[in-house]
Write a protein that holds these residues in place. Structure first.
Motif, PDB file in Angstrom:
ATOM      1  N   ALA A  34      58.572  48.076  27.361  1.00 24.76           N
ATOM      2  CA  ALA A  34      59.465  48.759  28.505  1.00 24.76           C
ATOM      3  C   ALA A  34      59.873  47.745  29.576  1.00 24.76           C
ATOM      4  O   ALA A  34      60.486  47.908  30.460  1.00 24.76           O
ATOM      5  CB  ALA A  34      58.606  50.025  29.264  1.00 24.76           C
ATOM      6  N   GLY A  35      59.499  46.347  29.113  1.00 28.90           N
ATOM      7  CA  GLY A  35      60.035  45.261  29.987  1.00 28.90           C
ATOM      8  C   GLY A  35      58.899  44.826  30.844  1.00 28.90           C
ATOM      9  O   GLY A  35      59.274  44.017  31.780  1.00 28.90           O
ATOM     10  N   TYR A  36      57.845  45.344  31.177  1.00 28.40           N
ATOM     11  CA  TYR A  36      56.559  44.948  31.860  1.00 28.40           C
ATOM     12  C   TYR A  36      55.769  43.463  31.418  1.00 28.40           C
ATOM     13  O   TYR A  36      55.379  43.599  30.191  1.00 28.40           O
ATOM     14  CB  TYR A  36      55.874  45.896  32.420  1.00 28.40           C
ATOM     15  CG  TYR A  36      56.431  47.064  33.231  1.00 28.40           C
ATOM     16  CD1 TYR A  36      56.892  46.729  34.516  1.00 28.40           C
ATOM     17  CD2 TYR A  36      56.933  48.416  32.560  1.00 28.40           C
ATOM     18  CE1 TYR A  36      57.273  47.748  35.243  1.00 28.40           C
ATOM     19  CE2 TYR A  36      57.564  49.264  33.116  1.00 28.40           C
ATOM     20  CZ  TYR A  36      57.934  49.051  34.549  1.00 28.40           C
ATOM     21  OH  TYR A  36      58.692  50.026  35.254  1.00 28.40           O
ATOM     22  N   ASN A  37      55.353  42.806  32.238  1.00 30.68           N
ATOM     23  CA  ASN A  37      54.693  41.587  32.016  1.00 30.68           C
ATOM     24  C   ASN A  37      53.276  42.210  32.056  1.00 30.68           C
ATOM     25  O   ASN A  37      52.565  42.195  33.046  1.00 30.68           O
ATOM     26  CB  ASN A  37      54.663  40.638  32.990  1.00 30.68           C
ATOM     27  CG  ASN A  37      53.848  39.457  32.767  1.00 30.68           C
ATOM     28  OD1 ASN A  37      53.117  39.370  31.930  1.00 30.68           O
ATOM     29  ND2 ASN A  37      53.700  38.503  33.816  1.00 30.68           N
ATOM     30  N   SER A  38      52.780  42.891  30.967  1.00 35.34           N
ATOM     31  CA  SER A  38      51.474  43.812  30.956  1.00 35.34           C
ATOM     32  C   SER A  38      50.474  42.834  30.206  1.00 35.34           C
ATOM     33  O   SER A  38      50.647  42.144  29.170  1.00 35.34           O
ATOM     34  CB  SER A  38      51.407  45.076  30.592  1.00 35.34           C
ATOM     35  OG  SER A  38      50.249  45.590  29.947  1.00 35.34           O
ATOM     36  N   ALA A  39      49.206  42.966  30.523  1.00 29.56           N
ATOM     37  CA  ALA A  39      47.920  42.282  29.549  1.00 29.56           C
ATOM     38  C   ALA A  39      46.893  42.933  29.861  1.00 29.56           C
ATOM     39  O   ALA A  39      46.711  43.730  30.600  1.00 29.56           O
ATOM     40  CB  ALA A  39      47.982  40.842  30.427  1.00 29.56           C
ATOM     41  N   ILE A  40      45.908  42.549  28.962  1.00 34.97           N
ATOM     42  CA  ILE A  40      44.478  43.170  29.070  1.00 34.97           C
ATOM     43  C   ILE A  40      43.834  41.950  29.645  1.00 34.97           C
ATOM     44  O   ILE A  40      43.819  40.674  29.308  1.00 34.97           O
ATOM     45  CB  ILE A  40      44.064  43.263  27.661  1.00 34.97           C
ATOM     46  CG1 ILE A  40      44.614  44.463  27.059  1.00 34.97           C
ATOM     47  CG2 ILE A  40      42.503  43.513  27.726  1.00 34.97           C
ATOM     48  CD1 ILE A  40      44.300  44.633  25.323  1.00 34.97           C
ATOM     49  N   CYS A  41      43.074  42.484  30.876  1.00 29.61           N
ATOM     50  CA  CYS A  41      42.425  41.584  31.619  1.00 29.61           C
ATOM     51  C   CYS A  41      40.742  41.824  31.404  1.00 29.61           C
ATOM     52  O   CYS A  41      40.461  42.966  31.074  1.00 29.61           O
ATOM     53  CB  CYS A  41      42.504  41.908  33.076  1.00 29.61           C
ATOM     54  SG  CYS A  41      44.183  41.746  33.718  1.00 29.61           S
ATOM     55  N   LYS A  42      40.209  40.714  31.357  1.00 31.76           N
ATOM     56  CA  LYS A  42      38.670  40.702  31.189  1.00 31.76           C
ATOM     57  C   LYS A  42      38.043  39.987  32.235  1.00 31.76           C
ATOM     58  O   LYS A  42      38.289  38.784  32.467  1.00 31.76           O
ATOM     59  CB  LYS A  42      38.390  40.067  29.630  1.00 31.76           C
ATOM     60  CG  LYS A  42      37.026  40.143  29.460  1.00 31.76           C
ATOM     61  CD  LYS A  42      36.541  39.583  28.090  1.00 31.76           C
ATOM     62  CE  LYS A  42      35.102  39.812  27.661  1.00 31.76           C
ATOM     63  NZ  LYS A  42      35.048  39.162  26.403  1.00 31.76           N
ATOM     64  N   THR A  43      37.158  40.600  32.833  1.00 30.26           N
ATOM     65  CA  THR A  43      36.230  40.201  33.776  1.00 30.26           C
ATOM     66  C   THR A  43      34.941  40.118  33.251  1.00 30.26           C
ATOM     67  O   THR A  43      34.484  40.631  32.544  1.00 30.26           O
ATOM     68  CB  THR A  43      36.373  40.891  35.464  1.00 30.26           C
ATOM     69  OG1 THR A  43      35.739  42.256  34.724  1.00 30.26           O
ATOM     70  CG2 THR A  43      37.644  41.083  36.032  1.00 30.26           C
ATOM     71  N   LYS A  44      34.003  38.942  33.762  1.00 31.53           N
ATOM     72  CA  LYS A  44      32.900  38.645  33.297  1.00 31.53           C
ATOM     73  C   LYS A  44      32.211  37.985  34.718  1.00 31.53           C
ATOM     74  O   LYS A  44      32.677  37.244  35.278  1.00 31.53           O
ATOM     75  CB  LYS A  44      32.886  37.593  32.351  1.00 31.53           C
ATOM     76  CG  LYS A  44      31.631  37.713  31.307  1.00 31.53           C
ATOM     77  CD  LYS A  44      31.942  36.642  30.016  1.00 31.53           C
ATOM     78  CE  LYS A  44      30.736  36.909  29.285  1.00 31.53           C
ATOM     79  NZ  LYS A  44      31.093  36.265  27.945  1.00 31.53           N
ATOM     80  N   TRP A  45      30.951  38.526  34.738  1.00 25.65           N
ATOM     81  CA  TRP A  45      30.232  37.961  36.020  1.00 25.65           C
ATOM     82  C   TRP A  45      28.738  37.750  35.636  1.00 25.65           C
ATOM     83  O   TRP A  45      28.240  38.487  34.973  1.00 25.65           O
ATOM     84  CB  TRP A  45      30.274  38.759  37.335  1.00 25.65           C
ATOM     85  CG  TRP A  45      29.977  40.305  37.079  1.00 25.65           C
ATOM     86  CD1 TRP A  45      28.828  40.790  37.529  1.00 25.65           C
ATOM     87  CD2 TRP A  45      30.741  41.152  36.457  1.00 25.65           C
ATOM     88  NE1 TRP A  45      28.860  42.025  37.159  1.00 25.65           N
ATOM     89  CE2 TRP A  45      29.933  42.434  36.562  1.00 25.65           C
ATOM     90  CE3 TRP A  45      31.999  41.301  36.015  1.00 25.65           C
ATOM     91  CZ2 TRP A  45      30.297  43.594  36.048  1.00 25.65           C
ATOM     92  CZ3 TRP A  45      32.409  42.722  35.255  1.00 25.65           C
ATOM     93  CH2 TRP A  45      31.503  43.730  35.481  1.00 25.65           C
ATOM     94  N   ARG A  46      28.108  36.812  36.244  1.00 29.64           N
ATOM     95  CA  ARG A  46      26.815  36.539  35.958  1.00 29.64           C
ATOM     96  C   ARG A  46      25.860  37.464  37.000  1.00 29.64           C
ATOM     97  O   ARG A  46      26.299  38.028  37.973  1.00 29.64           O
ATOM     98  CB  ARG A  46      26.511  35.080  36.641  1.00 29.64           C
ATOM     99  CG  ARG A  46      27.292  34.149  35.558  1.00 29.64           C
ATOM    100  CD  ARG A  46      26.933  32.605  35.940  1.00 29.64           C
ATOM    101  NE  ARG A  46      27.409  31.825  35.258  1.00 29.64           N
ATOM    102  CZ  ARG A  46      27.581  30.389  35.270  1.00 29.64           C
ATOM    103  NH1 ARG A  46      27.042  29.854  36.346  1.00 29.64           N
ATOM    104  NH2 ARG A  46      28.296  29.653  34.692  1.00 29.64           N
ATOM    105  N   SER A  47      24.718  37.659  36.807  1.00 28.94           N
ATOM    106  CA  SER A  47      23.769  38.346  37.438  1.00 28.94           C
ATOM    107  C   SER A  47      23.590  37.450  38.844  1.00 28.94           C
ATOM    108  O   SER A  47      23.514  36.528  39.040  1.00 28.94           O
ATOM    109  CB  SER A  47      22.419  38.535  36.741  1.00 28.94           C
ATOM    110  OG  SER A  47      21.839  37.482  36.475  1.00 28.94           O
TER     111      SER A  47
END
Ligand SMILES: [Zn+2]
Length: 262
Positions: A103-116
């Protein structure tokens, strides 16, 4: 050392030590105060959710259409499981992202990762976003396909469950809006556990929810290659710079020797 204060200021409640409650203290004032708190949270949430920009509306509409289409064509899960893509979180996100890109959008799958940390356990989370260029600069809109589910509590109080019931199943909104919603619901969760004299799981803490969606993330636009249609409206922008910095930060022993390109 801090001097003991005799003040009964509510803001002191954030200490991790468990507080003991005397049943007799739960008097009319407390009930009224609780009522005020919950009414306030409801109003805050309502105000935050209903205020929406035209960009958010457009992306929300496009996401809804994408979900309807994915459901109607009965797309299969691409992870090798005998289930429809709509019940596989990864496939659902990939498909929605692909539809948004079409549909023309700059879409992405985002991945966050954090430490304890002493506060919260380590973890990671995937969700979608759309980055749009507007007159006022870049705007990032978060798309979370299972938003309400992230806050549901089997043992939540009636007030808490009612508040969570107001959350959309699929959240589409700017980062600031998401941040405000998280704050409101996490405050409510904390209050709910306090009222029920129960310990709050660390994964329900405000810090944890912030790490989930608002922490540094890797953006994966790779569904583009699966897309059948070109995207004339979105210009590919170099995304590597941010990731490279991130990688180098995590690998301090890596030497950056120049590589000869053959
Ligand atoms: Zn799958």
């Amino acid at each position: 050392m801090l001097a003991q204060s005799a003040s009964s200021d509510e803001s002191c409640d954030h200490h991790s030590n468990e507080m003991e409650f005397d049943e007799d203290e739960v008097d009319k004032d407390t009930i009224q105060e609780n009522r005020r708190f919950w009414d306030n949270q409801h109003q805050l949430l309502q105000a935050t959710l209903c205020r929406t920009s035209s960009l958010e509306s457009r992306i929300r509409h496009a996401t809804k259409e994408a979900l309807q289409e994915i459901e109607s064509v009965e797309t299969a899960c691409g992870c090798g499981r005998q289930i429809p893509a709509t019940t596989c979180r990864n496939c659902l996100m990939r498909e929605v992202s692909r539809h948004l890109q079409k549909a023309g959008y700059n879409s992405a799958i985002c991945k966050t990762k954090w430490r304890s940390s002493p506060d919260i356990p380590s973890g990671e989370h995937n969700f979608l976003d759309v980055i749009e260029r507007t007159k006022r600069g870049e705007v990032r809109v978060i798309v979370e396909v299972n938003f309400r589910g992230e806050f549901e509590m089997a043992r939540g109080s009636e007030d808490y469950n009612q508040l969570v019931g107001r959350l959309p199943e699929v959240f589409v909104g700017k980062v600031e809006r998401l941040s405000n919603v998280i704050k409101i619901v996490c405050m409510a969760g904390k209050r709910c556990m306090k009222e029920k004299k129960m310990h709050m799981g660390p994964w329900r803490k405000h810090r944890y929810m912030q790490a989930k969606w608002l922490g540094p993330c890797e953006r994966d636009t790779c569904t583009t290659s699966l897309s059948m249609m070109p995207m004339p409206m979105t210009k590919p922008r170099p995304r590597a710079s941010m990731l490279t910095v991130d990688l180098l930060d995590k690998l301090p022993n890596m030497h950056c020797t120049p590589v000869e390109v053959v």
